[in-house]
Each structure stands twice: as C-alpha cells, then as structure tokens.
Design an enzyme around this catalytic site. Sequence first.
Site, PDB file in Angstrom:
ATOM      1  N   GLU A 179      60.766 -21.855  26.065  1.00 61.94           N
ATOM      2  CA  GLU A 179      59.914 -21.706  24.884  1.00 61.94           C
ATOM      3  C   GLU A 179      60.251 -22.729  23.789  1.00 61.94           C
ATOM      4  O   GLU A 179      61.145 -22.499  22.971  1.00 61.94           O
ATOM      5  CB  GLU A 179      60.048 -20.289  24.301  1.00 61.94           C
ATOM      6  CG  GLU A 179      59.189 -20.087  23.046  1.00 61.94           C
ATOM      7  CD  GLU A 179      59.264 -18.679  22.450  1.00 61.94           C
ATOM      8  OE1 GLU A 179      60.107 -17.886  22.886  1.00 61.94           O
ATOM      9  OE2 GLU A 179      58.476 -18.398  21.539  1.00 61.94           O
ATOM     10  N   LYS A 221      56.491 -21.374  27.781  1.00 61.34           N
ATOM     11  CA  LYS A 221      55.933 -20.549  26.698  1.00 61.34           C
ATOM     12  C   LYS A 221      55.721 -21.449  25.481  1.00 61.34           C
ATOM     13  O   LYS A 221      56.615 -21.595  24.639  1.00 61.34           O
ATOM     14  CB  LYS A 221      56.889 -19.398  26.382  1.00 61.34           C
ATOM     15  CG  LYS A 221      56.439 -18.530  25.212  1.00 61.34           C
ATOM     16  CD  LYS A 221      57.169 -17.200  25.207  1.00 61.34           C
ATOM     17  CE  LYS A 221      56.881 -16.398  23.951  1.00 61.34           C
ATOM     18  NZ  LYS A 221      57.345 -15.025  24.021  1.00 61.34           N
TER      19      LYS A 221
END
Length: 357
Positions: A179, A221
């Site tokens: 992420e 992500k």
Amino acid sequence: MSTKIQSLETIASALVADGKGILAADETVGTLTKRFEKLKIPSTAESRRDYREMLFTAPGSASFISGAIMFDETIRQRSSNGTPVPEILSKHGTIPGIKVDTGAKPLAGSESETVTEGLDGLRDRLTDYRAMGARFAKWRAVIRITDRLPSRTCVSVNAHALGRYAALCQEQELVPIVEPEVLMEGDHSIERCDEVTGQVLHAVFNALYEQKVLLEGMLLKPNMIVSGNACPMQASVTDVADATLQCLLRHVPASVPGVVFLSGGQSDVTATAHLNEINTRARAAPWRISFSYGRALQDLALATWLGNKDNDQAAQQAYYHRARCNAAATLGKYTAAMENELTGKIAKGYRSEGEDD
Ligand code: 13P
C-alpha cells in the site's frame, strides 16, 4: 510449482474473487480511539473488540467481503463467547489479515515527510501472526504532495521498505498487500496526483522486482487518481476513473492478480461511485479491481453503532449495505438507486475525519 507459491497465488486470488473486496479494520488503538471519541464512545480493549466483532459477524456480509485486516490488538482477542477473533472470521468465510507496519514516522532530513517503520523483528512477528490464523498482511507507506514534495528520498525509502516487507511476507507464506498511499490532502490538481502516483508506483515495482517479490502472490492497494481535497477544481467521477485506469495500466504489471483501492478520505458514496466507474471501463484490464476500504465501509456503521449493543443490528445493516454497494461496484453494477435500499435506524451526519493508518 512449490506449494508455497501455489498457496500465495490461491490466497491472493481468493481475496479478489468475483464481486468481493476487503474490509480494512486495522486502525491502531490511537486512531480508533479518536474516532470513538468524536462519537462519545468510550475506547477500551473491550469496546474496540465489541465493535470489530459486530462488523465481523454481520449476517450476509461474507458474500461481499473476502478478507478483513486486523490490528495487533484484535488478532489476539477473543469474542464475547471465548472464540479467538481470527477464528470468528474464518468461520464466517472471511480470510484473516493483519497490519504489520508500526506506523509512518518522521523521515530524518525531511521537513514533513514520513517513512513507514516495522522491519525490525518482522520475520518473527509474521511467523506468529500466521500461527494465529492470518493469511495476508498489510503495510502502508504515506506520500504527501506539495509544490516541492514528495522528495526522491521519501519515495525511495518507502518503496524499499515495501519491498522488504513484501519479500518477508511471501517467505512466511502470507500474501502482502502493498500500500503506497499518495494522500489526497492538499490543493494539488488531479494531474499532479497522477504524476506523483506514477512515480511512486514505478519506484515500488522496481523495489519489488529487485527484492524478488512474486507479483502473482501479492495485491496492490493504491490511491485513486483524484484532485487534492482543497483543490478548487474537483475532477468528475469519469475523469477520476479515466485517470486512475490509465495510471495503473502504465505502472502495474499484468501478473499482479488484483488492485484493491483505499478510500483515503473520500465520502463513502463517492468511493463506491469511483470504483464502479473504474470497473465499467476496465473490462480488458489484466487485474481484478476491487476495494480494501476502511472509512468508506465503516463510517456509517460506526455512527449507527455508537457503542451500544442495542444498535448492533442496525450497524450491521449499515455495514452490509456499504459492502453490498461496493461489491456491486467491483462488477460495474452499482447504481445510485441502491443507496435508497438501506432501511432501518441509521445515523445522520456520520462522516469521520482525519487520516487513517
Ligand atoms: P481508508 O479506506 O479509510 O483510506 O483506509 C484504508 C486503509 O487501510 C489505510 O491504510
């Protein structure tokens, strides 16, 4: 193919199975306490457990939610009837996940940037988390946009850490969710968000390649490509969808099985509308495109729950509703009319504010 590789690929694909996405419920004690305090909910280990248990056991939600990310406190807790929380998730058909970074800390030599920490001792922590039932993990890097930021140093140290984290996860048979969040806070344009996100994704995939991360056994992500929240010119839903898809197609290798967006402070309905629009034009994209939302899945449920067990059912309905809308959006089948299908006692004016972690 080794059984470890097979297992990583199987878990990664299950997390982005057709019409499903991920619940990020891994707020630190500090962040969840701030959210509770805004709603005058006392924050104790028990109230935080009750809140998470309410979400994890929401009837029917597993049809839309493939996995849930927990914080360290939660994965070690037991439900009110003594069942370990990861077991509650598995019993409901939801894959247990765990946040393993220890937070974004000030980056030495930079005025206002951060580097995400948590690599020391990570191998041992991953072994423990896997034994507790986790099958995937999350690490969030934070990149801030200003006229002069991000610095090259910030991008490169955060990308390097994401690479080290992801390689360790795969060694321990946990699917890494990578992420790199480019924040939407600021007055920058959508074009600037696009430029910075492109640079960041390029650096991240470089680091993943250098550190021999198996792309088939991970999920990305990312943030969507949006205007800064203080930018006077806000891009339309279709502009966001076009820019996001183009940026991802340029920078995300086809072997990555799935892209699961963060919501990043967008309102819940906007996050769903964006996801839907991206999916309606992404039919030929090589990866699944889904969600790993925190605030956009939880805000309405938390403001409905208010720390009162009598509100469990209404809060579960609120959470189920957002999960269902987002699941439809992963298939490009969400419509604004679905927002009217939520009945029951739900909260008004429920937006939370501030950063997630
Ligand atoms: P938000 O969807 O609230 O941005 O949270 C997602 C997340 O997990 C951030 O790390």
